[in-house]
Write an enzyme that holds these catalytic residues in place. Structure first.
Site, short mmCIF file in Angstrom:
data_model
loop_
_atom_site.label_atom_id
_atom_site.label_comp_id
_atom_site.label_asym_id
_atom_site.label_seq_id
_atom_site.Cartn_x
_atom_site.Cartn_y
_atom_site.Cartn_z
N LEU A 37 -6.92 -3.31 -3.10
CA LEU A 37 -7.34 -2.01 -2.57
C LEU A 37 -8.80 -2.13 -2.16
O LEU A 37 -9.62 -2.65 -2.92
CB LEU A 37 -7.19 -0.91 -3.63
CG LEU A 37 -5.81 -0.29 -3.85
CD1 LEU A 37 -5.90 0.79 -4.92
CD2 LEU A 37 -5.25 0.29 -2.57
N ASP A 38 -9.14 -1.66 -0.98
CA ASP A 38 -10.53 -1.68 -0.52
C ASP A 38 -11.41 -0.86 -1.47
O ASP A 38 -10.93 0.09 -2.11
CB ASP A 38 -10.64 -1.12 0.89
CG ASP A 38 -9.98 -2.01 1.93
OD1 ASP A 38 -9.83 -3.22 1.66
OD2 ASP A 38 -9.61 -1.51 3.01
N PRO A 39 -12.71 -1.20 -1.56
CA PRO A 39 -13.60 -0.45 -2.46
C PRO A 39 -13.61 1.05 -2.22
O PRO A 39 -13.73 1.83 -3.17
CB PRO A 39 -14.98 -1.07 -2.15
CG PRO A 39 -14.67 -2.47 -1.71
CD PRO A 39 -13.38 -2.35 -0.93
#
EC number: 5.4.99.25
Length: 303
Positions: A37-39
């Site tokens: 998951l992207d930040p």
């Protein structure tokens, strides 16, 4: 310590940050996540501990559900709001609910998608974001994805001053789908630049947002010597497989990797089976048409 932690990943953390923090909290190195998951994205991130790391591919294979928002009228380098703005096309008037619904419908089903330059997809041994950061371009391979549904919440909100329109959505899709690219594609369907504004993963690996625990929950459970309250059994990743309970005799054979006939397992040659003993999923067996037997595919535990 073996099992799956259905973690709630907070915004600002990378998926590897979560793995590193759990390794420290749990005092074990055998920790792996089941899908990046992207930040800037929050939500469900199943984390596998101990022997459960063997089921990571099965968790990753499951479909995902996301809730988020797309903003029409601008584009960025990263396809989300973390990147630099590279294009603005102020909207004179908002699109109607019917127009955006038709655009979303065109992106529903089995489609081809080109991953964004700022992604971890590898081309010639290098990640795409490494090319992007170096200012290099490279041909990106397309991939086949499935969007089961792309539901938009009406026409959203129109900002007449900025010339943008922000629309909330919910998407159910296959693994490997870049939702920020779908947001950009939605804009292309409407003839305007677009960017993903927010994103939350609601479901992954069979776990929903309501089933998740936080890093603080895990730390508290560890301190109370009750870590089992945050762990879910390996079987959560294998719920879609037919299950067969083994008796003591069959388990003695299975744990030594013995091939079995369909009759021994009382099966009509299901392609793959999850075999359990004393209530615990021990392994996966796969049917071989050539040998007319079930053969070991993946062992999770032999004791």
């Amino acid at each position: 310590m073996n099992g799956i932690i259905p973690l709630y990943k907070e915004r600002g953390l990378t998926s590897f940050d979560c793995v590193a923090k759990l390794r420290h909290i749990l005092q074990t190195k055998k920790v792996g996540h089941s899908g990046t998951l992207d930040p800037s994205v929050d939500g469900v991130l199943p984390i596998c501990i101990g022997s459960a790391t063997k089921v990571v591919p099965y968790l990753m294979a499951s479909g995902k559900v996301y809730r988020g928002s797309v903003t029409l009228g601008l584009a960025t380098t990263t396809e989300d709001l973390d990147g630099d703005v590279v294009e603005r096309q102020p909207l004179e008037r908002p699109f109607t609910a019917d127009q955006v619904a038709a655009a979303a419908q065109a992106l529903t089903g089995t489609i081809q998608q080109t991953p964004p330059m700022y992604s971890a997809v590898k081309v010639n041994g290098r990640k795409l974001y490494e090319y992007a950061r170096a200012g290099e371009t490279v041909e990106r391979p397309t991939r086949t994805i499935t969007v089961d549904r792309f539901d938009l919440q009406g026409a959203g909100t129109f900002d007449a001053t900025a010339g943008t329109q922000t629309i909330d959505f919910e998407i159910a899709c296959s693994k490997g789908t870049y939702v920020r690219t779908l947001a950009v594609d939605l804009g292309q369907q409407l003839g305007v630049p677009a960017v993903m504004a927010t994103l939350t993963r609601l479901k992954s690996g069979g776990f929903t947002l309501s089933q998740t625990v936080t890093l603080a929950d895990v730390e508290a459970a560890m301190a109370d010597d009750q870590i089992e309250r945050t762990l879910r059994p390996i079987d959560y990743a294998l719920q879609d497989y037919p299950h067969v309970a083994l008796d003591e005799h069959l388990w003695a054979l299975v744990k030594n990797g013995v091939f079995l006939s369909a009759a021994e397992l009382n099966q009509a040659t299901e392609p793959e089976l999850a075999l359990t003993y004393q209530g615990e999923t021990k392994c996966l067996y796969r049917w071989s048409d050539e040998k007319k037997q079930y053969r070991p595919l993946k062992m999770f535990a032999v004791n």
